[in-house]
Design a protein around this motif. Structure first.
Motif, PDB file in Angstrom:
ATOM      1  N   HIS A   1       0.810  -1.220   0.000  1.00 31.87           N
ATOM      2  CA  HIS A   1       0.000   0.000   0.000  1.00 31.87           C
ATOM      3  C   HIS A   1       0.848   1.277   0.000  1.00 31.87           C
ATOM      4  O   HIS A   1       0.299   2.372  -0.144  1.00 31.87           O
ATOM      5  CB  HIS A   1      -0.913   0.024   1.223  1.00 31.87           C
ATOM      6  CG  HIS A   1      -2.127  -0.833   1.086  1.00 31.87           C
ATOM      7  ND1 HIS A   1      -3.082  -0.624   0.110  1.00 31.87           N
ATOM      8  CD2 HIS A   1      -2.556  -1.902   1.798  1.00 31.87           C
ATOM      9  CE1 HIS A   1      -4.035  -1.527   0.231  1.00 31.87           C
ATOM     10  NE2 HIS A   1      -3.745  -2.322   1.242  1.00 31.87           N
TER      11      HIS A   1
ATOM     12  N   LYS B   1      -0.750  -7.676  -4.648  1.00 28.15           N
ATOM     13  CA  LYS B   1      -0.777  -6.210  -4.550  1.00 28.15           C
ATOM     14  C   LYS B   1      -1.752  -5.617  -5.557  1.00 28.15           C
ATOM     15  O   LYS B   1      -2.573  -4.748  -5.208  1.00 28.15           O
ATOM     16  CB  LYS B   1       0.631  -5.657  -4.792  1.00 28.15           C
ATOM     17  CG  LYS B   1       0.703  -4.135  -4.881  1.00 28.15           C
ATOM     18  CD  LYS B   1       2.122  -3.670  -5.200  1.00 28.15           C
ATOM     19  CE  LYS B   1       2.159  -2.178  -5.492  1.00 28.15           C
ATOM     20  NZ  LYS B   1       3.533  -1.707  -5.786  1.00 28.15           N
TER      21      LYS B   1
ATOM     22  N   HIS C   1      -5.275  -3.920  -4.474  1.00 28.58           N
ATOM     23  CA  HIS C   1      -5.542  -2.503  -4.749  1.00 28.58           C
ATOM     24  C   HIS C   1      -6.927  -2.332  -5.360  1.00 28.58           C
ATOM     25  O   HIS C   1      -7.639  -1.359  -5.049  1.00 28.58           O
ATOM     26  CB  HIS C   1      -4.481  -1.948  -5.699  1.00 28.58           C
ATOM     27  CG  HIS C   1      -3.229  -1.531  -4.991  1.00 28.58           C
ATOM     28  ND1 HIS C   1      -2.276  -0.722  -5.564  1.00 28.58           N
ATOM     29  CD2 HIS C   1      -2.762  -1.806  -3.747  1.00 28.58           C
ATOM     30  CE1 HIS C   1      -1.283  -0.517  -4.704  1.00 28.58           C
ATOM     31  NE2 HIS C   1      -1.560  -1.178  -3.606  1.00 28.58           N
TER      32      HIS C   1
ATOM     33  N   HIS D   1      -9.521  -2.518  -2.749  1.00 29.47           N
ATOM     34  CA  HIS D   1      -9.652  -1.231  -2.063  1.00 29.47           C
ATOM     35  C   HIS D   1     -10.377  -0.213  -2.932  1.00 29.47           C
ATOM     36  O   HIS D   1     -11.193   0.573  -2.438  1.00 29.47           O
ATOM     37  CB  HIS D   1      -8.269  -0.697  -1.677  1.00 29.47           C
ATOM     38  CG  HIS D   1      -7.817  -1.153  -0.332  1.00 29.47           C
ATOM     39  ND1 HIS D   1      -7.845  -0.351   0.778  1.00 29.47           N
ATOM     40  CD2 HIS D   1      -7.329  -2.347   0.084  1.00 29.47           C
ATOM     41  CE1 HIS D   1      -7.386  -1.018   1.826  1.00 29.47           C
ATOM     42  NE2 HIS D   1      -7.061  -2.244   1.430  1.00 29.47           N
ATOM     43  N   ARG D   2     -10.069  -0.224  -4.203  1.00 31.97           N
ATOM     44  CA  ARG D   2     -10.675   0.751  -5.111  1.00 31.97           C
ATOM     45  C   ARG D   2     -12.179   0.552  -5.225  1.00 31.97           C
ATOM     46  O   ARG D   2     -12.933   1.543  -5.349  1.00 31.97           O
ATOM     47  CB  ARG D   2     -10.030   0.621  -6.499  1.00 31.97           C
ATOM     48  CG  ARG D   2     -10.648   1.478  -7.593  1.00 31.97           C
ATOM     49  CD  ARG D   2     -10.438   2.949  -7.350  1.00 31.97           C
ATOM     50  NE  ARG D   2     -11.074   3.750  -8.396  1.00 31.97           N
ATOM     51  CZ  ARG D   2     -12.355   4.099  -8.414  1.00 31.97           C
ATOM     52  NH1 ARG D   2     -13.165   3.726  -7.425  1.00 31.97           N
ATOM     53  NH2 ARG D   2     -12.842   4.835  -9.405  1.00 31.97           N
TER      54      ARG D   2
END
Length: 402
Positions: A111, A140, A144, A147-148
């Motif tokens: 992150h 990763k 991501h 999270h997005r």
């Protein structure tokens, strides 16, 4: 100067609260914008200290080394089979806790919260995750996107729930029978939960299990083309292929090291020394992620009504005591702020969380109590989501079959 800064932060928080208070009340909760949320957090919370992060890394690696050395040196010398077995069980559990901490530090690297230097973060994260047989860059990139698009019913990458239609579609996993015929039986739930915990991580890496139907980056030629290990997988963009190959290289190096170790200490000892903690680590990671995003009060959103802030706030902080704060680096206790601003270092996340609570009010979710008890009860009650008639575009967990 510190007093002035604190006063300014407080005033910003009160201003944001006032903005929310002026908005009309309705069944649909009013969400602050991301800048308002950011302004409520002290600026220093966004700054990572490379030295402090490295200190935690050295601590965790040292603990893993000492526990591993002690296990290998002393446990095989215990003559009584029962006591030797008990010692290996305790070793696996404790080493699994500490290795989970290392996993989480590599997660920080992914992150960008480990240091201000992304290349350094990637080197550290790749080494740490590879040592744990985790494909660093593959994870990763997909993480991501989780999270997005957190809480997005189509594009989230992790633990997208079933809808009612999905739930009652005949499937091999339910032997093509009504899923409600047997699943409330404790033994059936236990078997399903154990499968979820022991194989969930591997199923995610191999088959992209629990990801949304539109989470892939390109069309796939089949269900085998969604692996986290294949550079041309549909989970990733073509530009990411080289990094997926680097992840595979890290896994190959670790696998070769384990092969050499097995030739020295034997496969059985290697499994007790490395394999059992491996399963403990990924039990914790699956449980942590599942409980962060699965709770009766936490909604999901359809594509038209989803926003980043809505999704980020559709998470739950939980109390895991000493282990959560000191071995798991607060990942369980401060996950809401982590989803809003994943670059905030874990050692500043508690302060950032406290700064956000007055602003978020009922939008902030936290649950205390037994973590394992919550895992059992949540797994038994949160089966599928259905449209909330009071809030258009929001899907809530069904309380019972209808």
């Amino acid at each position: 100067m510190a007093t002035t800064t604190a006063t300014q932060t407080t005033l910003k928080g009160r201003t944001a609260e006032a903005k929310l208070a002026l908005q009309p009340s309705s069944a649909e909760q009013q969400y602050p914008d991301i800048q308002t949320i950011r302004d409520a957090i002290p600026a220093h919370c966004f700054k990572a200290s490379t030295a402090r992060s490295l200190g935690y890394l050295v601590r965790d690696v040292a603990m893993i080394g000492v526990i591993g050395w002690a296990g290998l040196t002393y446990i095989p010398t215990i003559e009584n089979t029962l006591w030797r077995t008990a010692a290996w069980i305790v070793y696996g559990y404790v080493q699994g806790l500490v290795c989970t901490g290392l996993w989480i530090l590599a997660h920080e690297c992914g992150h960008g919260g480990f240091s201000a230097h992304q290349r350094f973060n990637d080197v550290v994260g790749w080494a740490a995750h590879s040592a744990l047989l985790v494909p660093y860059f593959s994870w990763k990139f997909s993480h991501h996107r989780h999270h997005r698009f957190t809480g997005h019913m189509e594009k989230d990458m992790a633990f997208v729930p079933q809808t009612k239609a999905d739930r009652f579609t005949p499937r091999l996993a339910n032997l093509y029978m009504d899923p409600e015929m047997f699943e409330d039986t404790p033994i059936v739930q236990l078997v399903k939960l154990l499968s979820h915990q022991l194989a969930g991580w591997q199923m995610y890496l191999l088959f992209n299990v629990s990801a949304g139907p539109k989470s892939k980056q390109r069309e796939s030629a089949g269900w085998l083309r969604v692996s986290h290990f294949e550079p041309t997988s549909s989970v990733f963009r073509p530009s990411e292929a080289i990094y997926i190959a680097l992840s595979d290289l890290g896994l190959a190096i670790t696998a070769y090291g384990l092969y050499l170790a097995a030739n020295i200490i034997g496969w059985q000892t290697l499994f007790l020394l490395y394999g059992v903690p491996y399963f403990w680590v990924h039990h914790w990671l699956v449980a942590i992620t599942y409980l962060h995003h699965t709770h009766p009060d936490v909604p999901h959103f359809d594509a038209e009504n989803w926003t980043f802030v809505k999704g980020a706030l559709a998470t739950v902080d939980r109390d895991f005591g000493f282990v959560g704060r000191h071995l798991f680096h607060g990942i369980i206790d401060t996950h809401v702020v982590h989803h809003l601003f994943p670059r905030i270092p874990f050692y500043r996340a508690e302060e950032a969380t406290e700064a956000l609570k007055p602003l978020l009010g009922s939008l902030y979710h936290r649950e205390s109590g037994s973590f394992i008890g919550s895992l059992w009860s949540t797994f038994g009650t949160c089966k599928y989501v259905e449209a909330d008639p009071a809030v258009p575009g929001e899907l809530k967990w069904a309380t019972k079959s209808t």
